[in-house]
Write an enzyme that holds these catalytic residues in place. Structure first.
Site, PDB file in Angstrom:
ATOM      1  CG  ASP A 104      50.493  70.867 114.952  1.00 24.01           C
ATOM      2  OD1 ASP A 104      50.261  71.332 113.968  1.00 24.01           O
ATOM      3  OD2 ASP A 104      49.608  70.904 115.978  1.00 24.01           O
ATOM      4  CG  HIS A 144      53.896  73.817 122.242  1.00 23.24           C
ATOM      5  ND1 HIS A 144      53.434  72.884 123.265  1.00 23.24           N
ATOM      6  CD2 HIS A 144      53.425  73.511 121.320  1.00 23.24           C
ATOM      7  CE1 HIS A 144      52.460  72.253 122.497  1.00 23.24           C
ATOM      8  NE2 HIS A 144      52.627  72.318 121.213  1.00 23.24           N
ATOM      9  CG  HIS A 186      51.395  65.473 116.097  1.00 21.81           C
ATOM     10  ND1 HIS A 186      50.106  65.235 116.242  1.00 21.81           N
ATOM     11  CD2 HIS A 186      51.834  66.579 117.023  1.00 21.81           C
ATOM     12  CE1 HIS A 186      49.675  66.104 117.177  1.00 21.81           C
ATOM     13  NE2 HIS A 186      50.495  66.968 117.487  1.00 21.81           N
ATOM     14  CG  HIS A 245      52.513  74.843 117.097  1.00 21.69           C
ATOM     15  ND1 HIS A 245      51.279  75.045 117.184  1.00 21.69           N
ATOM     16  CD2 HIS A 245      52.926  73.814 117.678  1.00 21.69           C
ATOM     17  CE1 HIS A 245      50.652  73.964 117.917  1.00 21.69           C
ATOM     18  NE2 HIS A 245      51.761  73.169 118.124  1.00 21.69           N
TER      19      HIS A 245
END
Length: 257
Positions: free
Chosen positions: A75, A130, A225, A126
């Site tokens: 991510d 966000h 991440h 994503h």
């Protein structure tokens, strides 16, 4: 008809109804933040929602437990100088990964995004901003968050975005998952992660391996991440350790094959 016969018939009907409900119905997926409970080392954890519940909504958090396969996912909400090194390691190991990106990342890091695509990685949705998507109940607003990101990716790379979606912060609702499914998306949660996103409190190499090695399991969907300096520093050693344990890496598309 005797009273005992009536009792037996009622019991049989109740049992039949229970079987029908078990086979054909899934309990509601409660709104919340994705979470995991590890019960046994080397085995998949129990997720906040069940495998069958998610499957009915084109979602998953773990693959086949019969295959020593790992699905790598990253991510990224911003760039922290680590992604190029991560891509180098993935290339060296011939390991496909999925990068779930937001609009700000694509706008500011077009070259890296193009490199992800050119080197065979999946770039997933994503969302554009966000947001906590569980608070977006109207379909038009939900679709706009995903469609705007997909269009930005198309303009940046000249490619169509593959339809894989990860809810920001892992926060979801059943309605969100239904809308994503109706848009043709598969929702990707995860079965292994650790606290790697705090820039001012990065885990040590030892802390990272303590979480990532014992808890690896067949069909693991690993969330890392790409902002993590620790992840960039240990990734080559981490993938090597997993390979030595007999694992191989597969693209996220195979999770839903």
């Amino acid at each position: 008809m005797r009273k005992m016969d009536l009792i037996l018939i009622a019991a049989a009907l109740a049992a039949a109804i229970l079987i029908i409900l078990t086979v054909f119905c899934h309990p509601a997926v409660e709104t919340g933040s994705w979470g995991l409970s590890f019960r046994q080392e080397g085995m998949p954890p129990v997720g906040t929602a069940g495998i069958a519940q998610l499957q009915a909504l084109n979602a998953a958090y773990v693959g086949s437990t019969e295959e020593k396969t790992i699905y790598l996912t990253f991510d990224a909400g911003y760039e922290n100088g680590c992604t190029a090194q991560i891509l180098d390691v993935l290339k060296a190991h011939n390991a496909p990964a999925a990068f779930f990106l937001v609009g700000n990342y694509i706008e500011k890091n077009a070259d890296l995004v193009r490199r992800m695509a050119e080197e065979g990685h999946t770039v997933g949705n994503h969302t554009m901003h966000h947001y906590d998507m569980s608070k977006i109940s109207d379909r038009a607003s939900f679709e706009k968050e995903l469609n705007d990101l997909a269009e930005l990716y198309r303009q940046t790379t000249g490619r169509e975005m593959e339809k894989f979606y990860r809810p920001p912060q892992g926060i979801y609702s059943e309605e969100n998952l239904k809308m994503a499914k109706e848009m043709g998306y598969h929702t990707v949660f995860w079965s292994l992660a650790y606290v790697d996103w705090k820039n001012d409190a990065q885990p040590t190499r030892e802390e990272a391996f303590l979480k990532l090695i014992p808890r690896i399991h067949n069909g693991a969907v690993v969330l890392l991440h790409s902002t993590s300096k620790t992840n960039a520093e240990i990734l080559d050693e981490l993938l090597t350790k997993w390979e030595e344990m007999g694992y191989s890496f597969a693209p996220i598309s195979e999770l839903f094959a």
